[in-house]
Design a protein around this motif. Structure first.
Motif, PDB file in Angstrom:
ATOM      1  N   GLU A 216      34.489  45.014  37.439  1.00 45.94           N
ATOM      2  CA  GLU A 216      34.514  45.807  38.660  1.00 45.94           C
ATOM      3  C   GLU A 216      33.126  45.982  39.258  1.00 45.94           C
ATOM      4  O   GLU A 216      32.985  46.258  40.438  1.00 45.94           O
ATOM      5  CB  GLU A 216      35.181  47.157  38.401  1.00 45.94           C
TER       6      GLU A 216
ATOM      7  N   SER B 199      30.284  41.712  42.632  1.00 43.65           N
ATOM      8  CA  SER B 199      30.492  41.787  44.081  1.00 43.65           C
ATOM      9  C   SER B 199      31.879  41.261  44.438  1.00 43.65           C
ATOM     10  O   SER B 199      32.491  40.510  43.670  1.00 43.65           O
ATOM     11  CB  SER B 199      29.432  40.959  44.817  1.00 43.65           C
ATOM     12  N   GLU B 200      32.367  41.658  45.606  1.00 38.41           N
ATOM     13  CA  GLU B 200      33.685  41.194  46.055  1.00 38.41           C
ATOM     14  C   GLU B 200      33.719  39.665  46.168  1.00 38.41           C
ATOM     15  O   GLU B 200      34.690  39.024  45.786  1.00 38.41           O
ATOM     16  CB  GLU B 200      34.037  41.815  47.405  1.00 38.41           C
ATOM     17  N   LYS B 201      32.624  39.092  46.633  1.00 45.36           N
ATOM     18  CA  LYS B 201      32.535  37.629  46.773  1.00 45.36           C
ATOM     19  C   LYS B 201      32.651  36.945  45.407  1.00 45.36           C
ATOM     20  O   LYS B 201      33.369  35.963  45.245  1.00 45.36           O
ATOM     21  CB  LYS B 201      31.217  37.260  47.444  1.00 45.36           C
ATOM     22  N   THR B 202      31.972  37.486  44.398  1.00 48.43           N
ATOM     23  CA  THR B 202      32.028  36.912  43.051  1.00 48.43           C
ATOM     24  C   THR B 202      33.426  37.029  42.462  1.00 48.43           C
ATOM     25  O   THR B 202      33.944  36.083  41.870  1.00 48.43           O
ATOM     26  CB  THR B 202      31.004  37.602  42.136  1.00 48.43           C
ATOM     27  N   ARG B 203      34.066  38.202  42.619  1.00 45.39           N
ATOM     28  CA  ARG B 203      35.427  38.394  42.105  1.00 45.39           C
ATOM     29  C   ARG B 203      36.399  37.427  42.781  1.00 45.39           C
ATOM     30  O   ARG B 203      37.275  36.851  42.124  1.00 45.39           O
ATOM     31  CB  ARG B 203      35.877  39.842  42.300  1.00 45.39           C
ATOM     32  N   THR B 204      36.246  37.217  44.083  1.00 45.64           N
ATOM     33  CA  THR B 204      37.126  36.297  44.801  1.00 45.64           C
ATOM     34  C   THR B 204      36.913  34.860  44.334  1.00 45.64           C
ATOM     35  O   THR B 204      37.871  34.113  44.140  1.00 45.64           O
ATOM     36  CB  THR B 204      36.892  36.403  46.323  1.00 45.64           C
ATOM     37  N   ARG B 205      35.676  34.468  44.114  1.00 42.45           N
ATOM     38  CA  ARG B 205      35.397  33.112  43.627  1.00 42.45           C
ATOM     39  C   ARG B 205      35.972  32.882  42.227  1.00 42.45           C
ATOM     40  O   ARG B 205      36.407  31.799  41.884  1.00 42.45           O
ATOM     41  CB  ARG B 205      33.897  32.851  43.605  1.00 42.45           C
TER      42      ARG B 205
ATOM     43  N   ALA C  73      41.104  34.491  44.772  1.00 40.02           N
ATOM     44  CA  ALA C  73      41.878  35.535  45.438  1.00 40.02           C
ATOM     45  C   ALA C  73      41.140  36.851  45.215  1.00 40.02           C
ATOM     46  O   ALA C  73      40.314  36.962  44.316  1.00 40.02           O
ATOM     47  CB  ALA C  73      43.292  35.626  44.870  1.00 40.02           C
ATOM     48  N   SER C  74      41.451  37.838  46.027  1.00 39.55           N
ATOM     49  CA  SER C  74      40.824  39.138  45.877  1.00 39.55           C
ATOM     50  C   SER C  74      41.539  39.935  44.796  1.00 39.55           C
ATOM     51  O   SER C  74      42.656  40.402  44.983  1.00 39.55           O
ATOM     52  CB  SER C  74      40.873  39.895  47.203  1.00 39.55           C
ATOM     53  N   VAL C  75      40.912  40.062  43.635  1.00 37.16           N
ATOM     54  CA  VAL C  75      41.460  40.835  42.518  1.00 37.16           C
ATOM     55  C   VAL C  75      40.476  41.984  42.268  1.00 37.16           C
ATOM     56  O   VAL C  75      39.370  41.766  41.780  1.00 37.16           O
ATOM     57  CB  VAL C  75      41.624  39.972  41.247  1.00 37.16           C
ATOM     58  N   LEU C  76      40.884  43.212  42.630  1.00 35.79           N
ATOM     59  CA  LEU C  76      39.978  44.350  42.523  1.00 35.79           C
ATOM     60  C   LEU C  76      39.817  44.862  41.102  1.00 35.79           C
ATOM     61  O   LEU C  76      38.726  45.244  40.682  1.00 35.79           O
ATOM     62  CB  LEU C  76      40.459  45.490  43.425  1.00 35.79           C
TER      63      LEU C  76
END
Length: 62
Positions: free
Chosen positions: A6, A9-15, A19-22
């Motif tokens: 968590e 960064s959002e970009k790293t999680r998406t890569r 997909a966007s996994v929070l």
């Protein structure tokens, strides 16, 4: 492990998941960390070795 994810960064999680996994659920964490059996689920680790002959974990693939 979930808290570290968590903190990415959002970009790293998406890569990571394309997909966007929070948040990672307990089931997802179990599958990603503990389900390696060497038959149906395998993991490969890439370790870079510098001139000092010290290995540095670089990547993992499942």
């Amino acid at each position: 492990m979930g808290a570290a994810y968590e903190g990415l960064s959002e970009k790293t999680r998406t890569r990571r998941f394309l997909a966007s996994v929070l948040h990672l659920t307990e089931t997802m964490l179990d599958h990603l960390v503990d389900d390696v059996d060497g038959v149906d689920h395998v993991a490969l680790a890439l370790v870079g070795v510098g001139d000092d002959r010290v290995g540095v974990p670089t990547a993992i693939a499942r």
